[in-house]
Design an enzyme around this catalytic site. Structure first.
Site, PDB file in Angstrom:
ATOM      1  N   SER A   8       0.867  -1.178   0.000  1.00  0.00           N
ATOM      2  CA  SER A   8       0.000   0.000   0.000  1.00  0.00           C
ATOM      3  C   SER A   8       0.907   1.232   0.000  1.00  0.00           C
ATOM      4  O   SER A   8       2.117   1.119   0.250  1.00  0.00           O
ATOM      5  CB  SER A   8      -0.891   0.009   1.247  1.00  0.00           C
ATOM      6  OG  SER A   8      -0.088   0.207   2.403  1.00  0.00           O
ATOM      7  N   ASP A  66      -0.793  -1.422  -4.146  1.00  0.00           N
ATOM      8  CA  ASP A  66      -2.146  -1.729  -3.673  1.00  0.00           C
ATOM      9  C   ASP A  66      -2.877  -0.419  -3.362  1.00  0.00           C
ATOM     10  O   ASP A  66      -2.329   0.451  -2.677  1.00  0.00           O
ATOM     11  CB  ASP A  66      -2.003  -2.598  -2.403  1.00  0.00           C
ATOM     12  CG  ASP A  66      -3.315  -3.153  -1.908  1.00  0.00           C
ATOM     13  OD1 ASP A  66      -4.241  -3.332  -2.723  1.00  0.00           O
ATOM     14  OD2 ASP A  66      -3.400  -3.428  -0.689  1.00  0.00           O
ATOM     15  N   HIS A  67      -4.095  -0.266  -3.846  1.00  0.00           N
ATOM     16  CA  HIS A  67      -4.912   0.930  -3.589  1.00  0.00           C
ATOM     17  C   HIS A  67      -4.173   2.238  -3.878  1.00  0.00           C
ATOM     18  O   HIS A  67      -4.123   3.142  -3.032  1.00  0.00           O
ATOM     19  CB  HIS A  67      -5.447   0.949  -2.148  1.00  0.00           C
ATOM     20  CG  HIS A  67      -6.474  -0.100  -1.910  1.00  0.00           C
ATOM     21  ND1 HIS A  67      -7.757  -0.011  -2.408  1.00  0.00           N
ATOM     22  CD2 HIS A  67      -6.409  -1.290  -1.282  1.00  0.00           C
ATOM     23  CE1 HIS A  67      -8.433  -1.101  -2.072  1.00  0.00           C
ATOM     24  NE2 HIS A  67      -7.636  -1.902  -1.401  1.00  0.00           N
ATOM     25  N   ASP A  98      -6.919   3.131  -7.556  1.00  0.00           N
ATOM     26  CA  ASP A  98      -8.214   2.993  -6.886  1.00  0.00           C
ATOM     27  C   ASP A  98      -8.968   4.314  -6.968  1.00  0.00           C
ATOM     28  O   ASP A  98      -8.789   5.208  -6.148  1.00  0.00           O
ATOM     29  CB  ASP A  98      -8.003   2.581  -5.422  1.00  0.00           C
ATOM     30  CG  ASP A  98      -9.319   2.424  -4.682  1.00  0.00           C
ATOM     31  OD1 ASP A  98     -10.384   2.666  -5.283  1.00  0.00           O
ATOM     32  OD2 ASP A  98      -9.277   2.062  -3.489  1.00  0.00           O
ATOM     33  N   HIS A 157     -11.914  -5.226   4.372  1.00  0.00           N
ATOM     34  CA  HIS A 157     -10.508  -5.275   4.788  1.00  0.00           C
ATOM     35  C   HIS A 157     -10.449  -5.480   6.297  1.00  0.00           C
ATOM     36  O   HIS A 157     -11.270  -4.948   7.026  1.00  0.00           O
ATOM     37  CB  HIS A 157      -9.815  -3.938   4.486  1.00  0.00           C
ATOM     38  CG  HIS A 157      -9.515  -3.721   3.032  1.00  0.00           C
ATOM     39  ND1 HIS A 157      -9.924  -2.595   2.360  1.00  0.00           N
ATOM     40  CD2 HIS A 157      -8.847  -4.457   2.135  1.00  0.00           C
ATOM     41  CE1 HIS A 157      -9.490  -2.655   1.102  1.00  0.00           C
ATOM     42  NE2 HIS A 157      -8.841  -3.783   0.944  1.00  0.00           N
ATOM     43  N   GLY A 208      -9.025 -10.636   1.610  1.00  0.00           N
ATOM     44  CA  GLY A 208      -8.982 -12.105   1.522  1.00  0.00           C
ATOM     45  C   GLY A 208      -8.700 -12.816   2.840  1.00  0.00           C
ATOM     46  O   GLY A 208      -8.725 -14.042   2.893  1.00  0.00           O
ATOM     47  N   VAL A 214      -4.296 -10.598   0.478  1.00  0.00           N
ATOM     48  CA  VAL A 214      -4.214 -10.992   1.888  1.00  0.00           C
ATOM     49  C   VAL A 214      -3.168 -10.140   2.597  1.00  0.00           C
ATOM     50  O   VAL A 214      -2.005 -10.113   2.194  1.00  0.00           O
ATOM     51  CB  VAL A 214      -3.828 -12.482   2.027  1.00  0.00           C
ATOM     52  CG1 VAL A 214      -3.675 -12.861   3.500  1.00  0.00           C
ATOM     53  CG2 VAL A 214      -4.859 -13.384   1.353  1.00  0.00           C
TER      54      VAL A 214
HETATM   55  P1  13P Z   1      -6.960  -7.945   4.369  1.00  0.00           P
HETATM   56  O1  13P Z   1      -6.063  -7.096   5.177  1.00  0.00           O
HETATM   57  O2  13P Z   1      -8.335  -8.016   4.930  1.00  0.00           O
HETATM   58  O3  13P Z   1      -6.380  -9.300   4.097  1.00  0.00           O
HETATM   59  O4  13P Z   1      -7.132  -7.223   2.950  1.00  0.00           O
HETATM   60  C1  13P Z   1      -6.010  -7.061   2.128  1.00  0.00           C
HETATM   61  C2  13P Z   1      -6.367  -6.265   0.938  1.00  0.00           C
HETATM   62  O5  13P Z   1      -7.421  -6.397   0.368  1.00  0.00           O
HETATM   63  C3  13P Z   1      -5.369  -5.322   0.432  1.00  0.00           C
HETATM   64  O6  13P Z   1      -5.880  -4.517  -0.563  1.00  0.00           O
END
Ligand code: 13P
Length: 288
Positions: free
Chosen positions: A50, A85-86, A106, A178, A210, A231
């Site tokens: 992230s 991520d995002h 995102d 999440h 996940g 995850v």
């Molecule tokens: P979790 O932290 O719930 O596993 O989600 C991870 C996620 O979706 C990152 O974008």
């Protein structure tokens, strides 16, 4: 095997009805553990960060260099993609420059026209450099990097609009959250997932949140087009749990048990074991 974009591995997973694990990394040890696990499981992997985690680790370039160096030094043979991520619009552009092989933009908090315009621009820049792109429609529940969303269900028509822009894989809210799932969580909304899957015409879908989804729901989601599963929390929980046990047993006070290589070892072993278990559950083990 060098660093690759996530496109081919996800397309293969989509055709083969399994999902690629996308594990969030948080530091050096996390990255080593993920790489060790996927090499053991012979699974392709997406290592993702992230924006907040990248800042914590010293920036996008630091993350790109760390993952690449560890990949080379550990002699990793399975396909590895490094993904943002995002990502924000600016963050996605910065990661493309920094050496990431895949980015998520995102734009789910924008209205659909703005999400579309920004997604289109990121897709053009990334694709011109062979970098894969994930976009998002409809928020994912829970809090990540300080942004809280209520887990709205994505609108299939909006999903089609973004899918048609040529995005490589699409994250869509289907009741996923999440972080830890609350005891009264209603489960994934398969009716909506089915509608989205039909609307996007075979575009691979991404399941965020996940951690802790029962494996029968994971399998059903994969059968309805999910080919990437994110995850993060679950690895944090097993790490914290194993570390707590080590300290509560007084192991840090025995000999040189306080040496970080010893102190962090049980947590690291727990991450490796969890990653291998998830590769098996997602069907990606043995697919590298
Ligand atoms: P979790 O932290 O719930 O596993 O989600 C991870 C996620 O979706 C990152 O974008």
């Amino acid at each position: 095997m060098a660093f690759v974009s996530a496109k081919d591995m996800i397309n293969k997973a989509h055709e083969g009805h399994y999902a690629i694990p996308a594990f969030n990394t948080n530091n050096l040890e996390w990255t080593q553990c993920i790489l060790k696990a996927v090499e053991q499981a012979k699974s392709p992997v997406i290592i993702q960060s992230s924006e907040g985690a990248a800042k914590y680790m010293g920036g996008y370039k630091m993350v790109a260099k760390m993952v690449k160096e560890l990949h080379d030094a550990m002699g990793i043979t399975v396909p590895v993609a490094l993904h943002l991520d995002h990502g924000t619009f600016e963050g996605a552009k910065a990661c493309i420059e920094a050496g990431f092989t895949s980015v998520m933009f995102d734009g789910s908090h924008y209205d659909i026209d703005e999400n579309m315009a920004k997604s289109k621009e990121i897709i053009e820049i990334a694709h011109s450099q062979g970098i894969s792109v994930e976009c998002e429609v409809g928020g994912i529940g829970g809090t990540e990097d300080g942004v809280t969303s209520n887990g709205e269900l994505a609108d299939p028509a909006e999903c089609k609009t973004i899918a048609d822009l040529g995005v490589d894989f699409l994250a869509a809210g289907i009741g996923n959250i999440h972080g830890k799932y609350p005891a009264d969580w209603a489960g994934l909304n398969f009716e909506r997932l089915n509608e989205i899957n039909e609307a996007v015409n075979g575009k691979p879908l991404v399941l965020h949140g996940g951690s802790g989804i029962p494996f029968d729901q994971v399998a059903k989601a994969i059968s309805l087009g999910v080919s990437k599963i994110n995850v993060n929390t679950e690895l944090q929980l097993v790490f914290a749990d194993a570390t707590r046990k080590y300290i509560e047993a007084g192991m840090d006070l025995e000999g040189k048990g306080y040496d970080p290589r010893k102190l962090l070892k049980p947590g690291c072993e727990a991450i490796v074991a969890k990653c291998v278990e998830l590769c098996e559950a997602f069907g990606s083990a043995g697919k590298a």
